[in-house]
Design an enzyme around this catalytic site. Structure first.
Site, PDB file in Angstrom:
ATOM      1  N   TRP A 166       0.832  -1.217   0.000  1.00 46.10           N
ATOM      2  CA  TRP A 166       0.000   0.000   0.000  1.00 46.10           C
ATOM      3  C   TRP A 166       0.853   1.248   0.000  1.00 46.10           C
ATOM      4  O   TRP A 166       0.566   2.214  -0.710  1.00 46.10           O
ATOM      5  CB  TRP A 166      -1.002  -0.027   1.162  1.00 46.10           C
ATOM      6  CG  TRP A 166      -2.044  -1.068   0.912  1.00 46.10           C
ATOM      7  CD1 TRP A 166      -2.205  -2.241   1.580  1.00 46.10           C
ATOM      8  CD2 TRP A 166      -3.023  -1.067  -0.145  1.00 46.10           C
ATOM      9  NE1 TRP A 166      -3.232  -2.968   1.019  1.00 46.10           N
ATOM     10  CE2 TRP A 166      -3.753  -2.277  -0.031  1.00 46.10           C
ATOM     11  CE3 TRP A 166      -3.356  -0.176  -1.164  1.00 46.10           C
ATOM     12  CZ2 TRP A 166      -4.790  -2.614  -0.907  1.00 46.10           C
ATOM     13  CZ3 TRP A 166      -4.397  -0.511  -2.039  1.00 46.10           C
ATOM     14  CH2 TRP A 166      -5.093  -1.701  -1.899  1.00 46.10           C
ATOM     15  N   ASP A 238      -1.326   6.778   6.156  1.00 48.28           N
ATOM     16  CA  ASP A 238      -2.458   5.957   5.733  1.00 48.28           C
ATOM     17  C   ASP A 238      -2.760   5.012   6.896  1.00 48.28           C
ATOM     18  O   ASP A 238      -1.983   4.107   7.189  1.00 48.28           O
ATOM     19  CB  ASP A 238      -2.049   5.165   4.480  1.00 48.28           C
ATOM     20  CG  ASP A 238      -3.137   4.204   4.015  1.00 48.28           C
ATOM     21  OD1 ASP A 238      -4.165   4.089   4.683  1.00 48.28           O
ATOM     22  OD2 ASP A 238      -2.926   3.554   2.966  1.00 48.28           O
ATOM     23  N   LYS A 262     -12.491  -1.346   7.280  1.00 48.09           N
ATOM     24  CA  LYS A 262     -11.813  -2.368   8.089  1.00 48.09           C
ATOM     25  C   LYS A 262     -12.295  -2.286   9.536  1.00 48.09           C
ATOM     26  O   LYS A 262     -12.838  -3.246  10.068  1.00 48.09           O
ATOM     27  CB  LYS A 262     -10.287  -2.211   8.039  1.00 48.09           C
ATOM     28  CG  LYS A 262      -9.678  -2.675   6.720  1.00 48.09           C
ATOM     29  CD  LYS A 262      -9.345  -1.529   5.859  1.00 48.09           C
ATOM     30  CE  LYS A 262      -8.525  -1.804   4.621  1.00 48.09           C
ATOM     31  NZ  LYS A 262      -8.746  -2.963   3.816  1.00 48.09           N
TER      32      LYS A 262
HETATM   33  N1  PMP Z   1      -4.342   1.543   2.167  1.00 42.69           N
HETATM   34  C1  PMP Z   1      -4.431   0.424   2.908  1.00 42.69           C
HETATM   35  C2  PMP Z   1      -3.504   0.226   4.069  1.00 42.69           C
HETATM   36  C3  PMP Z   1      -5.381  -0.541   2.574  1.00 42.69           C
HETATM   37  O1  PMP Z   1      -5.487  -1.663   3.298  1.00 42.69           O
HETATM   38  C4  PMP Z   1      -6.245  -0.309   1.476  1.00 42.69           C
HETATM   39  C5  PMP Z   1      -7.325  -1.294   1.085  1.00 42.69           C
HETATM   40  N2  PMP Z   1      -7.192  -2.563   1.431  1.00 42.69           N
HETATM   41  C6  PMP Z   1      -6.077   0.856   0.743  1.00 42.69           C
HETATM   42  C7  PMP Z   1      -5.125   1.765   1.126  1.00 42.69           C
HETATM   43  C8  PMP Z   1      -6.955   1.142  -0.436  1.00 42.69           C
HETATM   44  O2  PMP Z   1      -8.216   1.448   0.042  1.00 42.69           O
HETATM   45  P1  PMP Z   1      -9.473   1.584  -0.916  1.00 42.69           P
HETATM   46  O3  PMP Z   1      -9.734   0.225  -1.477  1.00 42.69           O
HETATM   47  O4  PMP Z   1     -10.537   2.047   0.025  1.00 42.69           O
HETATM   48  O5  PMP Z   1      -9.131   2.579  -1.950  1.00 42.69           O
END
Ligand code: PMP
Length: 428
Positions: A166, A238, A262
């Protein structure tokens, strides 16, 4: 009370019966339903005639034993109390005669919902008054672009610590809008580490330092946070997958962002907490939907927000406050993490977690089996025991158990008992 009436009317003849919930009286009193839609309506079986099929639906009622332990990484498990509360208010939110889904986002009812959600979140995280809370759309992924667009200019350098997939995605997206530098990457160690902060070589003049506080796929979590080296530089995090899982000193950050799906609600809501002096620096090409100041000036109501999702987040925040706040939540998460990691560590290598012990995530627990050929069987057998979504992310394989706030201790205990039994049957 509507819930009791509806459960009395339970019909188990439809496919929807598998989704039904049967609240206990304790659960109801913890979150009392204030108003109910006329009970006759709740009991009715509804027939929807389509051109070729007829869908039979019934008021959602059933046994809690129909629920599984859901170890998904997100969208993820929600607190049962919250689901029951939402169920009790679905048709008629607190005497308004409407579902939250049917309300104007500018009406007094919804305004009270979004304001309460914000105030509970402020309480939970002790958010200082010079920070704005924004309820946005587009997922955390949209923030990968929105952050550079709002808080730096195209020629500015910004630093990224890349501790997993991520962080890497955020870094790559930023390259379209400024000059990001990856000052540390855990890729060569398969993203199993967090760097020591003293050895970081931060870029002079960088506008912000970005981290992913918890890497959902790799199960690596910051337990402490680095400080940006430059004057006026801010730390950006994030927190999608550990948001509201423990107390955080918000004042250490310029900006925190998190997708809701989450720990705090359904997908569709993204929360941004931003220090107000960072407003007003947006790049001239920033789309209106990504402009933080516009959303802040309009209290997250510049356009139609994800109303129902915000309502659900509000119920979760209320529940977290009722649990005693994030100090208590963290204690429970630490207990669950210890149960699971102890089981992995104590398995004589049958199960292995690749992450360095001091930075193992309390939210996402990845592990492998010494005999990888057994992993599919593990996932299959666990599902039969009503423990689902245990397959590791496709990019890393193995098993991943996500044990967010809403996962009860009993869920982790059941998983550990299953792991021991599985090992006893397959070891040797
Ligand atoms: N950052 C993290 C740490 C994530 O776990 C996720 C999704 N699993 C995202 C960003 C992306 O999020 P989204 O699917 O809501 O765009």
């Amino acid at each position: 009370m509507a819930i009791t009436t509806a459960s009395a009317a339970a019909s188990s003849t439809t496919p929807l019966s598998q989704l039904k919930l049967k609240p206990t009286s304790t659960q109801i009193s913890a979150f009392p339903a204030t108003v109910s839609r006329p009970s006759a309506r709740a009991q009715k079986t509804i027939s929807i005639h389509c051109s070729s099929t007829t869908l039979q639906t019934a008021a959602p009622t059933a046994s809690a034993t129909d629920r599984v332990f859901n170890f998904a990484a997100g969208p993820a498990i929600l607190p049962e109390k919250v689901l029951l509360k939402a169920q009790s208010e679905l048709y008629n939110w607190r005497g308004s005669g409407m579902s939250v889904m049917e309300m104007s986002h500018r009406g007094k009812e919804f305004l009270s919902i979004i304001q309460k959600a914000e105030s509970d979140l402020r309480n939970l995280l002790n958010i200082p008054s010079n920070y704005h809370v924004l309820f946005l759309q587009g997922g955390a992924t949209t923030q990968f672009a929105a952050i550079p667009l709002n808080i730096c200019q195209p020629d500015d350098v910004v630093d990224y610590i890349v501790t997993g997939s991520w962080g890497d995605k955020a870094f790559k997206e930023a390259a379209k809008y400024c000059k990001p530098k990856s000052i540390w990457s855990g890729k060569s160690d398969k993203y199993t580490k967090i760097p020591s902060f003293e050895t970081l070589e931060q870029t002079p003049g960088a506008k912000y330092l970005h981290i992913c506080a918890n890497e959902t796929i790799h199960g690596v979590e910051f337990k402490d946070y680095p400080s940006p080296a430059n004057e006026n530089e801010v730390l950006v995090a994030d927190m999608s997958s550990n948001f509201c899982s423990k107390p955080v000193d918000v004042s250490k950050f310029g900006l925190i962002y998190a997708g809701a799906q989450k720990n705090v609600g359904p997908s569709g809501v993204t929360i941004v907490i931003i220090r107000s002096d960072l407003f007003g620096n947006a790049q001239s090409t920033t789309p209106v939907m990504l402009d933080y100041k516009i959303h802040a000036d309009n209290a997250s109501l510049y356009n139609t927000p994800p109303c129902y999702g915000i309502y659900m987040c509000g119920l979760v925040f209320e529940d977290l406050v009722a649990q005693g706040g994030l100090i208590e939540v963290e204690k429970k998460n630490a207990k669950k993490g210890k149960i699971l990691y102890d089981a992995i560590n104590g398995s004589n290598g049958f199960y292995k977690c690749p992450v360095v012990e001091s930075v193992r995530s309390l939210m996402n627990v990845p592990f492998t089996l010494a005999k990888p050929e057994l992993e599919a069987e593990f996932v299959k057998e666990a599902a039969k025991e009503k423990m689902v979504q245990l397959k590791g992310h496709r990019s890393v394989g193995g098993i991943r158990a996500s044990i967010y706030n809403a996962m009860p201790v009993a869920g982790v205990e059941k998983l550990v008992a299953f792991m021991k039994d599985f090992q006893a049957r397959h070891d040797g």
